[in-house]
Design an enzyme around this catalytic site. Structure first.
Site, mmCIF file in Angstrom:
data_model
loop_
_atom_site.group_PDB
_atom_site.id
_atom_site.type_symbol
_atom_site.label_atom_id
_atom_site.label_comp_id
_atom_site.label_asym_id
_atom_site.label_seq_id
_atom_site.Cartn_x
_atom_site.Cartn_y
_atom_site.Cartn_z
ATOM 1 N N ASP A 138 0.838 -1.195 0.000
ATOM 2 C CA ASP A 138 0.000 0.000 0.000
ATOM 3 C C ASP A 138 0.877 1.250 0.000
ATOM 4 O O ASP A 138 0.572 2.237 -0.646
ATOM 5 C CB ASP A 138 -0.881 0.017 1.256
ATOM 6 C CG ASP A 138 -2.233 -0.597 1.000
ATOM 7 O OD1 ASP A 138 -2.412 -1.138 -0.109
ATOM 8 O OD2 ASP A 138 -3.085 -0.541 1.882
ATOM 9 N N TYR A 169 -9.870 9.822 -3.456
ATOM 10 C CA TYR A 169 -9.207 9.101 -4.537
ATOM 11 C C TYR A 169 -9.888 9.291 -5.881
ATOM 12 O O TYR A 169 -9.574 8.607 -6.830
ATOM 13 C CB TYR A 169 -9.078 7.623 -4.149
ATOM 14 C CG TYR A 169 -8.393 7.502 -2.806
ATOM 15 C CD1 TYR A 169 -7.025 7.707 -2.694
ATOM 16 C CD2 TYR A 169 -9.116 7.308 -1.633
ATOM 17 C CE1 TYR A 169 -6.397 7.676 -1.468
ATOM 18 C CE2 TYR A 169 -8.501 7.277 -0.401
ATOM 19 C CZ TYR A 169 -7.141 7.460 -0.328
ATOM 20 O OH TYR A 169 -6.513 7.447 0.890
ATOM 21 N N HIS A 203 -3.212 7.408 8.982
ATOM 22 C CA HIS A 203 -2.995 5.995 9.285
ATOM 23 C C HIS A 203 -1.589 5.685 9.801
ATOM 24 O O HIS A 203 -1.388 4.628 10.391
ATOM 25 C CB HIS A 203 -3.243 5.134 8.049
ATOM 26 C CG HIS A 203 -4.663 5.128 7.584
ATOM 27 N ND1 HIS A 203 -5.697 4.797 8.416
ATOM 28 C CD2 HIS A 203 -5.219 5.425 6.395
ATOM 29 C CE1 HIS A 203 -6.839 4.880 7.739
ATOM 30 N NE2 HIS A 203 -6.575 5.269 6.513
ATOM 31 N N ASP A 209 -12.859 11.322 7.402
ATOM 32 C CA ASP A 209 -12.414 10.431 6.328
ATOM 33 C C ASP A 209 -13.279 9.167 6.377
ATOM 34 O O ASP A 209 -13.803 8.823 7.429
ATOM 35 C CB ASP A 209 -10.943 10.077 6.603
ATOM 36 C CG ASP A 209 -10.225 9.490 5.411
ATOM 37 O OD1 ASP A 209 -9.440 10.221 4.817
ATOM 38 O OD2 ASP A 209 -10.446 8.313 5.104
#
Lengths: 446, 603
Positions: free
Chosen positions: A95, A300, A137, A172
């Protein structure tokens, strides 16, 4: 009430040339598009724009472990093959791909958030915006979910130098796990995250039951949601929870992570929010008139991200934007309509009314605990307790329903708030070691 | 404690797994049973276990006994336990029949006399055999006089425990019934029937003790087995959604034939199969364990909020996760690309597990004790493992490697490094700042004021873009370059020769649909271009052209972020050509070119 907020925006033109790699959904180019739209709308005339300093590794080390920062600094796409163990250890390569200028990218976005926090501390501005930041994150010792350095944690740590309590809000679509984890043990930061939870959705944390530990117990609120939540229910939930939190917690500053992947039509998201609904959350937070640090985050579908953050810049500047996007270099990305709004989402709303109300009341439940946790704890004997109780009974109406405990106890604590709302709670321990917590009631000053 | 828990669980098993349908009509339980208080359910459970186990055996012999037992045609269900108890109390089926006490029994059950025959029939069919069976077993037991036979599982201590418990209970019940019975018998005598008194309460007691023991053995072992099985098969949850739908089915129509299979708890121990019912029982077990582990939260809901029991979430979670379980755990799963997203779910899962274990070992017990849930109910031998859906629930990692160091609040810290506040770039300082430009209202797109020949045409928009760009350039001065505005938009293509553009497009097409192969080698193909140049060209020219093509051809399905789609539709010379020679004819041409281009590429 301040007469006019001063607003600072942070931008560095270098982010445009960052490329995470082919097929990677994270595209820093969206920041260029956002900045461009902001300028196309002439919003720059109402605020200051700063170039961020590139944060130094030692600043990263305020939160991150030194070895991790050092590795981030060292690794390049050319040396990848030499460090397979470290890559696995730091969760890089999948990722979180390793690309050209990775460290510079981290320096830019983290520097932006740190700068923003410092500007808020020194009070030359009331609202600071860093759309490049919000990578929530990242963990202390590893990267996660496209995030390498947790700028939010660094920014909050900076704010904690001037403020006793900081509230972190995350809209988010993904759970703000890095920030929650970093401040899991402290009551000086309250984290509230609204996110999709379940179905193995990334990152998998954020159950309503995770509420913090030790001193930080009750200082983490998670609002797990299901697919397809719409504007009305989202903003209602947001308002009721956040206003209660701000009232109870009384933070010195607020950090708002505005991940745009909670919008409808996002490539990775699954909510049905419109830009208006998303921005409504920003409006709600802005109305508290507290020092506010706004960051970006996920998002995104590039053009929707640019639309959303442009609109929210306008909202923070109290400027209503015309719906047609002015001509600019990137207008073709917004074609064919070239409008600022986005099509409605068509994901089925799986959040039933009853589900939302349970979530709401559960979150409120934690808040009462959180508030009472801040309070002084009095140890007292039984007759004290009863007399206090009786006095309070006279003062105001107290719910009697809770007073059904077994009073065969020897030790108990009473918690009382002396500020806004008096919440009386009795914690008793029975002889078998069972802990009873009773909320007697709360009295507001009126 | 465990035994007690086991027995109570039996109630739950029986209730939850569907047998509860009709024959356990709790509301109809008479007042004599109510005296049992907490033990009522337990007794009922044990009775059910014994009865069901027994009936299974009978079924095997060829006798079929549908459950629940119905009275007559009106579908009224009969409380078998109560019936059994009442008859036992009086002294057994034979005694009741001989004495003609059925009317009394029916009355005790709170039923009308019209069902007397049915009640008698049901007793004969369902319970008489059981009565005899129990009696004979008791005899066996007396002969054996050892921990053998059917009850070998029981330790002497437990046996004693139960004896005591049961004797007490039955004794109490017996008194009440006896009074009523004596009354009734007097009445009967008055009518003229001879009575044959003699069956002592003590006899009944011993039989019940026995029955209790049997049930206990079943319950306890079943529970142990469930636990064992579940812990070894944590990951095997293939047909959980089916299991859940089965549970729902059972709840709806309890008289479905498949339901009866559950009623054989003695077989749980040796059960190797994967039937739904055993899964359901294990799942229930897992949930119960989980609840123990999480009673931190269970304890917390305030008294007034008790209607939101956390089990709601458990069920919800179960449903949600197990039915749609394999959506892949990592973040890229929703994007249709796979090349960059080979994040092995295996390793994620493992680390998740590790994290879980770590959390549990580090903070679990401590946390539990500090919250002080009812510790006595947690048997120390019972390990609080993350069972059930916990395996899917990632927990927050705690420890020095995870949390930030937050200092205690001691008042504002005077910050020495106030120099790092960023560099102000806008508004411009000094003479560079030209205030003339700032006169237009915000968002100065005014379609009506456009003086172009054909408003909103391609060249009109192009003109306005250029106009705005010039304005911005004037306004921003050197900042225009700082913010890389010079490297934005299709003008980037002006720095590329047509040859290079063609090459770029060709290379990308060649490597299509995946760009994976292209980018690492991009700098080889274009040694004279920097990485930044390539990226800039890709985003500012290449993608925009593709996008503008999409806008015209497929406006309904645009995805500018989709790197995977075919790139065959981009004109190789559109950008620079159109920029250099504006004019409607050329533009039409270039559009046509694209279409032709597309066709060519497809062939």
């Amino acid at each position: 009430m301040r007469s006019k907020e001063k607003i600072s925006n942070f931008y560095d033109g270098d982010v445009g040339s960052i490329y995470f790699g082919p097929n990677h959904p994270m595209k820093p180019h969206r920041l260029c598009m956002t900045h461009h739209s902001v300028l196309a709308y002439d919003l720059h005339k109402k605020m200051e724009i700063y170039r961020t300093h590139k944060a130094y590794p030692v600043e990263f080390a305020q939160f991150h472990s030194a070895d991790y920062v050092e590795f981030l600094h060292r690794i390049t796409p050319d040396t990848l093959h030499l460090f397979s163990n470290e890559l696995a250890k730091y969760n890089l390569g999948e990722d979180c791909s390793v690309f050209e200028n990775l460290f510079e990218f981290c320096q830019i976005y983290a520097g932006g958030t740190i700068d923003a926090a410092r500007r808020l501390n020194n009070q030359p501005c009331d609202i600071a915006i860093n759309w490049a930041g919000g990578l929530h994150h990242a963990k202390k010792c590893e990267a996660s979910g496209f995030c390498y350095v947790n700028d939010l944690v660094l920014g909050i740590l900076e704010l904690l130098k001037y403020h006793a309590r900081v509230l972190f809000i995350d809209i988010d679509v993904h759970h703000g796990d890095g920030v929650e984890e970093a401040f899991y043990f402290t009551d000086r930061v309250m984290t509230v995250s609204f996110h999709k939870y379940g179905d193995m959705f990334f990152p998998g944390t954020g159950d309503v039951k995770d509420i913090g530990e030790r001193e930080g117990k009750f200082y983490a609120i998670n609002v797990p949601l299901k697919d397809g939540i719409d504007d009305t229910s989202y903003t209602r939930l947001f308002k009721s929870i956040i206003s209660k939190v701000v009232e109870m917690y009384q933070p010195g500053a607020i950090v708002l992570q505005c991940g745009a992947d909670s919008l409808a039509g996002d490539r990775l998201g699954c909510f049905n929010l419109s830009i208006d609904g998303h921005a409504e959350c920003v409006i709600i937070v802005k109305k508290f008139n507290l020092p506010l640090l706004v960051t970006g985050g996920g998002g995104y579908t590039k053009e929707n991200v640019a639309r959303c953050w442009t609109f929210e810049t306008g909202v923070l500047l109290d400027t209503e934007l015309p719906i047609e996007i002015p001509e600019n270099e990137y207008i073709k990305y917004f074609a064919p309509e070239c409008l600022l709004n986005i099509p409605n989402g068509h994901i089925e709303n799986l959040n039933s009314k009853s589900y939302l109300s349970t979530i709401r009341s559960r979150c409120k439940c934690w808040k009462i605990f959180a508030a009472s946790n801040m309070l002084q704890v009095y140890r007292c004997k039984m007759f004290h307790l009863i007399s206090i109780f009786l006095i309070l009974m006279k003062m105001s109406k107290i719910r009697m329903s809770a007073w059904t405990s077994t009073l065969k106890t020897s030790k108990f604590n009473v918690m009382m708030n002396t500020t806004m709302v008096t919440t009386i709670m009795i914690i008793t321990r029975t002889c078998e070691g069972r802990l009873h917590i009773f909320l007697l009631g709360s009295i507001s000053p009126q | 404690m465990v035994t007690n828990g086991a027995a109570l669980d039996c109630v739950e098993i029986v209730n939850k797994c569907g047998t509860m349908g009709g024959h356990l009509d709790v509301d109809n339980v008479g007042k004599d049973l109510e005296q049992f208080g907490d033990n009522k359910d337990r007794l009922r459970c044990l009775f059910d276990l014994v009865l069901s186990g027994y009936l299974k055996e009978v079924t095997w012999k060829g006798l079929f006994r549908p459950m629940p037992a119905m009275l007559g045609n009106d579908g009224q269900s009969l409380d078998l336990l109560k019936l059994f108890l009442v008859v036992r109390e009086i002294g057994g089926y034979e005694l009741v029949s001989n004495e003609g006490l059925w009317a009394f029994v029916v009355k005790e059950l709170g039923l009308g006399f019209q069902v007397l025959a049915s009640v008698k029939l049901i007793y004969a069919k369902y319970l008489y055999e059981l009565e005899k069976w129990l009696r004979s077993n008791l005899e066996d037991r007396k002969e054996d006089n050892a921990c053998g036979g059917n009850f070998g599982f029981l330790t002497l201590e437990q046996e004693k425990d139960f004896r005591g418990l049961f004797a007490n209970r039955i004794g109490r019940q017996g008194v009440v019934n006896k009074v009523a019975l004596i009354e009734y018998r007097k009445h009967k005598k008055f009518i003229g029937k001879d009575s044959k008194n003699g069956v002592g309460v003590s006899d009944t007691n011993s039989r019940f003790r026995l029955q209790d023991r049997v049930g206990k053995v079943y319950g306890d072992d079943a529970e142990n087995e469930c636990r064992k099985e579940f812990s070894t098969r944590k990951r095997k949850r293939k047909s959980l959604s089916e299991m859940l739908s089965w549970v729902m089915l059972v709840a709806k129509c309890h008289d479905d034939p498949s339901v009866r299979e559950i009623l054989e708890p003695s077989k749980w121990i040796n059960h190797k199969g994967d039937e739904f019912w055993i899964q359901a029982i294990r799942a229930r077990e897992a949930l119960r364990q989980k609840r123990d582990g999480h009673s931190v939260i269970e304890q917390s809901p305030l008294q007034k909020n008790q209607e939101m029991h956390p089990s709601m979430y458990d069920d919800d979670f179960l449903n949600h996760h197990f039915t749609e379980k394999l959506r892949c755990s990592e973040r890229l799963s929703r994007s249709n690309s796979c090349s960059c997203s080979h994040c092995s779910s295996g390793s994620t899962f493992d680390s998740q597990l590790m994290c879980l274990h770590r959390t549990h070992s580090e903070c679990g017990p401590k946390e539990l004790s500090s919250i002080a849930i009812d510790l006595s109910s947690l048997d120390t031998s019972m390990t609080v493992e993350p069972y059930g859906d916990d395996i899917f629930r990632r927990q927050v990692a705690v420890g020095p490697r995870f949390q930030a160091e937050v200092p205690e609040w001691t008042g504002p810290v005077s910050d020495s490094d106030s120099k790092w506040l960023g560099t102000r770039q806008w508004p411009l300082s000094g003479g560079e700042y030209d205030s003339l430009a700032i006169t237009d209202p915000i968002g100065s797109r005014q379609p009506n004021s456009c003086s172009c020949q054909i408003p909103n045409s391609v060249e009109c928009i192009r003109f306005h873009i250029a106009e705005n760009r010039m304005k911005l350039k004037l306004e921003l001065g050197s900042l225009f370059y700082h913010w890389r505005f010079d490297g934005m938009g299709e003008e980037v293509s002006l720095r590329w020769t047509a040859e290079e553009e063609k090459k770029f497009k060709h290379m990308v097409q060649l490597e299509s649909p995946s760009l994976n192969a292209f980018w690492p080698r991009a700098s080889e193909f274009f040694p004279e271009k920097t990485w930044q140049d390539l990226i800039s060209y890709y985003f500012n020219v290449f993608l925009i052209r593709r996008r503008s093509y999409q806008n015209r051809v497929t406006p309904k399905s645009i995805d500018s972020d989709d790197d995977e789609s075919e790139f065959g539709c981009i004109s190789d010379s559109f950008g620079s050509y159109a920029l250099k020679v504006p004019g409607s004819n050329t533009l039409t041409c270039s559009q046509n070119n694209q279409c032709i281009d597309l066709e060519l590429d497809e062939h």
